[in-house]
Design a protein around this motif. Structure first.
Motif, PDB file in Angstrom:
ATOM      1  N   ASP A   1       0.933  -1.272   0.013  1.00 35.64           N
ATOM      2  CA  ASP A   1      -0.046  -0.011  -0.076  1.00 35.64           C
ATOM      3  C   ASP A   1       0.842   1.257   0.181  1.00 35.64           C
ATOM      4  O   ASP A   1       1.685   1.485   0.886  1.00 35.64           O
ATOM      5  CB  ASP A   1      -0.870  -0.009   1.217  1.00 35.64           C
TER       6      ASP A   1
ATOM      7  N   SER B   1       1.177   3.593   3.132  1.00 35.37           N
ATOM      8  CA  SER B   1       2.115   2.921   4.208  1.00 35.37           C
ATOM      9  C   SER B   1       3.384   3.826   4.276  1.00 35.37           C
ATOM     10  O   SER B   1       4.193   3.565   5.443  1.00 35.37           O
ATOM     11  CB  SER B   1       2.393   1.522   4.141  1.00 35.37           C
TER      12      SER B   1
ATOM     13  N   ALA C   1      -2.934   7.953  -3.109  1.00 38.02           N
ATOM     14  CA  ALA C   1      -2.695   7.425  -1.858  1.00 38.02           C
ATOM     15  C   ALA C   1      -1.804   8.487  -1.252  1.00 38.02           C
ATOM     16  O   ALA C   1      -1.673   8.606   0.227  1.00 38.02           O
ATOM     17  CB  ALA C   1      -2.160   6.306  -1.688  1.00 38.02           C
TER      18      ALA C   1
END
Length: 127
Positions: free
Chosen positions: A68, A71, A101
């Protein structure tokens, strides 16, 4: 009798090797290590492999298809507070996901892909 076990080479292995080769071609030191060897990284990313280039004060992290991107937000802020840069390399097909993200984090993104049996890199981008 000992049996040699050869682990399969992953995309992270190939991209990491290509990044280190770029530093070597510029006659610059870069060391591959686990992120936790360089900073007090969160447990979720401590084992992530990083390339650390002290001269440019940059840490480069290659994410695999299962990692991810978000992270690395805390890592980006820790490095930024220490006046180090973070570059996150992701497969070109995941670059949009990484932009979403990591939006607003103090880092750069860089896509990579395979071409002519080698790894190629896109330019640096801000999420």
């Amino acid at each position: 009798m000992a049996v040699a076990v050869q682990e399969p080479i992953t995309s992270v292995d190939l991209v990491t090797e290509a990044v280190v080769d770029v530093y070597r071609s510029h006659i610059e030191d870069a060391t591959e290590m686990a992120l936790a060897e360089f900073i007090d990284a969160p447990r979720s990313v401590g084992a992530v492999r990083a390339i650390v280039a002290p001269k440019g004060r940059i840490v480069e992290v290659v994410l695999d298809d299962d990692s991810d991107p978000d992270s690395l937000i805390d890592v980006a802020w820790v490095l930024d507070n220490r006046a180090w840069k973070l570059n996150v390399l992701v497969g070109l097909e995941r670059l949009g996901e990484a932009h979403t993200a990591l939006r607003g984090a103090p880092l750069t993104l860089q896509g990579w892909w395979y071409e002519d049996e080698g790894v190629r890199f896109a330019g640096f981008e801000r999420p």
